[in-house]
Design a protein around this motif. Structure first.
Motif, PDB file in Angstrom:
ATOM      1  N   PHE A   8      51.474  47.655 -10.195  1.00  0.00           N
ATOM      2  CA  PHE A   8      50.986  48.868  -9.540  1.00  0.00           C
ATOM      3  C   PHE A   8      50.428  49.792 -10.604  1.00  0.00           C
ATOM      4  O   PHE A   8      51.005  49.886 -11.668  1.00  0.00           O
ATOM      5  CB  PHE A   8      52.148  49.551  -8.802  1.00  0.00           C
ATOM      6  CG  PHE A   8      51.725  50.768  -8.030  1.00  0.00           C
ATOM      7  CD1 PHE A   8      51.106  50.630  -6.815  1.00  0.00           C
ATOM      8  CD2 PHE A   8      51.912  52.028  -8.543  1.00  0.00           C
ATOM      9  CE1 PHE A   8      50.704  51.740  -6.105  1.00  0.00           C
ATOM     10  CE2 PHE A   8      51.510  53.141  -7.850  1.00  0.00           C
ATOM     11  CZ  PHE A   8      50.899  52.993  -6.627  1.00  0.00           C
ATOM     12  N   PRO A   9      49.344  50.496 -10.456  1.00  0.00           N
ATOM     13  CA  PRO A   9      48.509  50.654  -9.267  1.00  0.00           C
ATOM     14  C   PRO A   9      47.257  49.786  -9.264  1.00  0.00           C
ATOM     15  O   PRO A   9      46.360  50.027  -8.469  1.00  0.00           O
ATOM     16  CB  PRO A   9      48.131  52.124  -9.317  1.00  0.00           C
ATOM     17  CG  PRO A   9      47.960  52.390 -10.780  1.00  0.00           C
ATOM     18  CD  PRO A   9      49.018  51.519 -11.457  1.00  0.00           C
ATOM     19  N   THR A  10      47.170  48.812 -10.124  1.00  0.00           N
ATOM     20  CA  THR A  10      45.939  48.026 -10.231  1.00  0.00           C
ATOM     21  C   THR A  10      45.941  46.761  -9.392  1.00  0.00           C
ATOM     22  O   THR A  10      44.949  46.033  -9.381  1.00  0.00           O
ATOM     23  CB  THR A  10      45.674  47.647 -11.709  1.00  0.00           C
ATOM     24  OG1 THR A  10      46.820  46.941 -12.195  1.00  0.00           O
ATOM     25  CG2 THR A  10      45.414  48.876 -12.561  1.00  0.00           C
ATOM     26  N   CYS A  11      47.003  46.491  -8.678  1.00  0.00           N
ATOM     27  CA  CYS A  11      47.095  45.265  -7.883  1.00  0.00           C
ATOM     28  C   CYS A  11      46.218  45.372  -6.636  1.00  0.00           C
ATOM     29  O   CYS A  11      46.479  46.186  -5.749  1.00  0.00           O
ATOM     30  CB  CYS A  11      48.548  45.007  -7.486  1.00  0.00           C
ATOM     31  SG  CYS A  11      48.737  43.581  -6.408  1.00  0.00           S
ATOM     32  N   PRO A  12      45.177  44.542  -6.534  1.00  0.00           N
ATOM     33  CA  PRO A  12      44.306  44.601  -5.354  1.00  0.00           C
ATOM     34  C   PRO A  12      45.049  44.252  -4.068  1.00  0.00           C
ATOM     35  O   PRO A  12      44.821  44.874  -3.025  1.00  0.00           O
ATOM     36  CB  PRO A  12      43.222  43.563  -5.639  1.00  0.00           C
ATOM     37  CG  PRO A  12      43.324  43.235  -7.076  1.00  0.00           C
ATOM     38  CD  PRO A  12      44.709  43.564  -7.514  1.00  0.00           C
ATOM     39  N   VAL A  13      45.926  43.262  -4.105  1.00  0.00           N
ATOM     40  CA  VAL A  13      46.649  42.845  -2.907  1.00  0.00           C
ATOM     41  C   VAL A  13      47.493  43.994  -2.378  1.00  0.00           C
ATOM     42  O   VAL A  13      47.431  44.354  -1.197  1.00  0.00           O
ATOM     43  CB  VAL A  13      47.522  41.598  -3.195  1.00  0.00           C
ATOM     44  CG1 VAL A  13      48.395  41.262  -2.009  1.00  0.00           C
ATOM     45  CG2 VAL A  13      46.648  40.419  -3.571  1.00  0.00           C
ATOM     46  N   ARG A  14      48.287  44.573  -3.240  1.00  0.00           N
ATOM     47  CA  ARG A  14      49.162  45.679  -2.846  1.00  0.00           C
ATOM     48  C   ARG A  14      48.362  46.849  -2.279  1.00  0.00           C
ATOM     49  O   ARG A  14      48.704  47.419  -1.252  1.00  0.00           O
ATOM     50  CB  ARG A  14      49.942  46.143  -4.079  1.00  0.00           C
ATOM     51  CG  ARG A  14      50.936  47.219  -3.817  1.00  0.00           C
ATOM     52  CD  ARG A  14      51.533  47.732  -5.100  1.00  0.00           C
ATOM     53  NE  ARG A  14      52.087  46.661  -5.912  1.00  0.00           N
ATOM     54  CZ  ARG A  14      53.152  46.798  -6.673  1.00  0.00           C
ATOM     55  NH1 ARG A  14      53.768  47.939  -6.743  1.00  0.00           N
ATOM     56  NH2 ARG A  14      53.590  45.790  -7.401  1.00  0.00           N
ATOM     57  N   ASN A  15      47.269  47.194  -2.934  1.00  0.00           N
ATOM     58  CA  ASN A  15      46.493  48.356  -2.530  1.00  0.00           C
ATOM     59  C   ASN A  15      45.674  48.135  -1.265  1.00  0.00           C
ATOM     60  O   ASN A  15      45.521  49.048  -0.464  1.00  0.00           O
ATOM     61  CB  ASN A  15      45.594  48.803  -3.683  1.00  0.00           C
ATOM     62  CG  ASN A  15      46.381  49.513  -4.754  1.00  0.00           C
ATOM     63  OD1 ASN A  15      46.736  50.660  -4.596  1.00  0.00           O
ATOM     64  ND2 ASN A  15      46.709  48.809  -5.824  1.00  0.00           N
ATOM     65  N   VAL A  16      45.172  46.925  -1.067  1.00  0.00           N
ATOM     66  CA  VAL A  16      44.397  46.655   0.145  1.00  0.00           C
ATOM     67  C   VAL A  16      45.319  46.441   1.340  1.00  0.00           C
ATOM     68  O   VAL A  16      45.106  47.014   2.413  1.00  0.00           O
ATOM     69  CB  VAL A  16      43.436  45.461  -0.058  1.00  0.00           C
ATOM     70  CG1 VAL A  16      42.812  45.039   1.257  1.00  0.00           C
ATOM     71  CG2 VAL A  16      42.358  45.830  -1.070  1.00  0.00           C
TER      72      VAL A  16
END
Length: 111
Positions: A8-16
């Motif tokens: 976090f906060p750069t994880c695309p899966v987590r953020n999308v």
């Protein structure tokens, strides 16, 4: 498959996924996918256990995330319709397998 940065906060899966994986967002998207353009009251009727406040909030967030478009018509009484954006349509295309899986395995998972 490309390697994912899961931090976090750069994880695309987590953020999308956080954008539409709450209790109501996917249901609203499915509802609009099945029916096309819909008015607020039509969506509310289709998902009777969602509160007005939660539906309003969910629609606002989905619009901010470019998954829905809100179209207001200058009429009396005012009319507002919601529909999927291209991004929302591509998301629902990707979600189709999950939706089908949910229908097929509902009994097994919910026992």
């Amino acid at each position: 498959m490309q390697e994912l940065d899961l931090k976090f906060p750069t994880c695309p899966v987590r953020n999308v996924l956080a954008r539409f994986s709450d209790k109501w967002s996917l249901l609203v998207l499915v509802c609009i996918l099945q029916n096309g353009k819909m008015r607020y009251t039509e969506i509310r009727r289709s998902i009777p256990d969602i509160s007005q406040k939660m539906l309003s909030s969910t629609l606002k967030h989905l619009e901010e995330d470019n998954l829905l478009v809100r179209e207001a018509y200058a009429e009396i009484p005012p009319r507002v319709e919601y529909s999927l954006t291209e991004t929302g349509e591509s998301l629902m295309l990707a979600m189709r397998m999950l939706l089908d899986w949910s229908l097929q395995h509902f009994q097994e998972v919910t026992q």
